[in-house]
Structure formats: C-alpha cells, structure tokens
Design a protein around this motif. Sequence first.
Motif, PDB file in Angstrom:
ATOM      1  N   SER A  44       0.837  -1.196   0.000  1.00 38.53           N
ATOM      2  CA  SER A  44       0.000   0.000   0.000  1.00 38.53           C
ATOM      3  C   SER A  44       0.875   1.250   0.000  1.00 38.53           C
ATOM      4  O   SER A  44       2.070   1.190  -0.298  1.00 38.53           O
ATOM      5  N   ASP A  45       0.295   2.386   0.367  1.00 40.35           N
ATOM      6  CA  ASP A  45       0.988   3.662   0.367  1.00 40.35           C
ATOM      7  C   ASP A  45       2.048   3.694   1.469  1.00 40.35           C
ATOM      8  O   ASP A  45       1.728   3.655   2.656  1.00 40.35           O
ATOM      9  N   LYS A  46       3.316   3.767   1.083  1.00 38.46           N
ATOM     10  CA  LYS A  46       4.407   3.732   2.056  1.00 38.46           C
ATOM     11  C   LYS A  46       4.526   5.035   2.852  1.00 38.46           C
ATOM     12  O   LYS A  46       5.315   5.106   3.794  1.00 38.46           O
ATOM     13  N   GLN A  47       3.756   6.045   2.459  1.00 38.98           N
ATOM     14  CA  GLN A  47       3.774   7.302   3.206  1.00 38.98           C
ATOM     15  C   GLN A  47       2.894   7.233   4.448  1.00 38.98           C
ATOM     16  O   GLN A  47       3.005   8.073   5.347  1.00 38.98           O
ATOM     17  N   ILE A  48       1.987   6.250   4.493  1.00 37.23           N
ATOM     18  CA  ILE A  48       1.107   6.095   5.653  1.00 37.23           C
ATOM     19  C   ILE A  48       1.753   5.071   6.577  1.00 37.23           C
ATOM     20  O   ILE A  48       1.781   3.875   6.285  1.00 37.23           O
ATOM     21  N   VAL A  49       2.291   5.535   7.677  1.00 40.42           N
ATOM     22  CA  VAL A  49       3.044   4.668   8.583  1.00 40.42           C
ATOM     23  C   VAL A  49       2.569   4.882  10.021  1.00 40.42           C
ATOM     24  O   VAL A  49       1.921   5.876  10.339  1.00 40.42           O
ATOM     25  N   THR A  50       2.915   3.921  10.873  1.00 39.49           N
ATOM     26  CA  THR A  50       2.661   4.117  12.291  1.00 39.49           C
ATOM     27  C   THR A  50       3.508   5.278  12.797  1.00 39.49           C
ATOM     28  O   THR A  50       4.559   5.580  12.240  1.00 39.49           O
TER      29      THR A  50
END
Length: 211
Positions: A109-115
């Motif tokens: 998925s979108d690698k910009q959305i992270v914990t």
Amino acid sequence: MTLPKAVAFAHWMIAQNIRPGDTVIDATCGNGGDTVFLAEAVSPAGHVHAFDIQSEAIQATYARLKKESLEPHVTLHHCSHDYAVSVLTEAERTSVRAAVFNLGYLPGSDKQIVTSASSTTAAVLSYLHTFPPGVPVIVVIYHGHPGGNAERTAVENLAAELSEQEVRVLRYSLEFQEKAPPYVLTFEKTGEESPHLSNLVQAYSHISTKG
C-alpha cells in the motif's frame, strides 16, 4: 539451529504466553498475518481485538479471516492502537495475555502512511499500565523506511525511561546485516507498578496523536 527472523521470533514469544480462551491484542493488523495467527491460537473460546487506521488493512484482514473461518473470534477496530484500552471492557482488560505491534507501513500500500512514534509510545505505555503483570507487549520495529528511524528512536527512548524494577525489556535482533532488518523489543511489567509508570503514562498521553 536456524535463528528466526523478527516476526517468527515474535510469534514464538506469543505462543509461549497464550492459550485457547485468552484475549489478545493485534495493535497493527495490516494484511492480517498476525491476526490470523492469534485467532488460531486463542480459538474457539478466546478473542482477538485488532486495530488499524487504514480501511484497506481492515478489509484485507477481514477477507483473510473469513477465508479461514476465523472472523467470529476477532473484533476489528478501524482506529489507532492507542485507543485499545478505551474500547475494551474491564473484564477484557484483565484477561489480555499478549499484545503485538508490527510497525511501519501496510505492505503493498501507500508507504507514506506509517505508524507514528507518538501513538506507538502512548499505546505501549497504556498497555503496560492497564494489562496484568507478565503480559508481553511485543513490538516488531521496522526502520528501513522514511520515518522509521524516528519511531525506532522513540520506542527505544521509552524503554530507557522505564524503571527496570517494574518493566523488563528484551531486545532480539540479527546483527551485522547488510540491510536494516526489523528487530523486536518486548516489554513485560513484572508486578505492581510504581508512580513512575503512571507518571510516564500521563506525560506521553500529552504527545499522543489520539483525539
């Protein structure tokens, strides 16, 4: 002997602590790998509470659970893992036997959305504060992506702030690797907590991204 990678080691640790009938937390359900593993371990009478901020992750996990006929044993929560304590009943809080985090982004998925460092540290502290002594809070740390090093540093700084008399911390990592493989930090409250842990919960709650 083959040294296990981080996720395999985390699963081994969980397996030592949970039995059918237990309540467990999947703090980052992702594509459902941990959720399925936990549901299989605690069924038929136990239950998994799984959390993720991405609807894609919730949908992927549900599809995987349904394929294995495990969905009755799991409640999926479309929210951050630092809300976990607030959505559990008092009975569930006292029956939790393990919690696991896989940090980073949703694979595929979108690698910009992270914990985030703030929600992760707040969640770890709230679990240690609320769940019974001896419950492992297992954090698989991925740090080879943008933002990963900041989150790793935040979790390690938290570990350093904890009192060794009330929380033990185990690190498992494969060293001298060419890339930056994930590693595991496991937190375990040893007994009755002191005001130190309560004070840390209050301090970190102010920097959490939660509501």
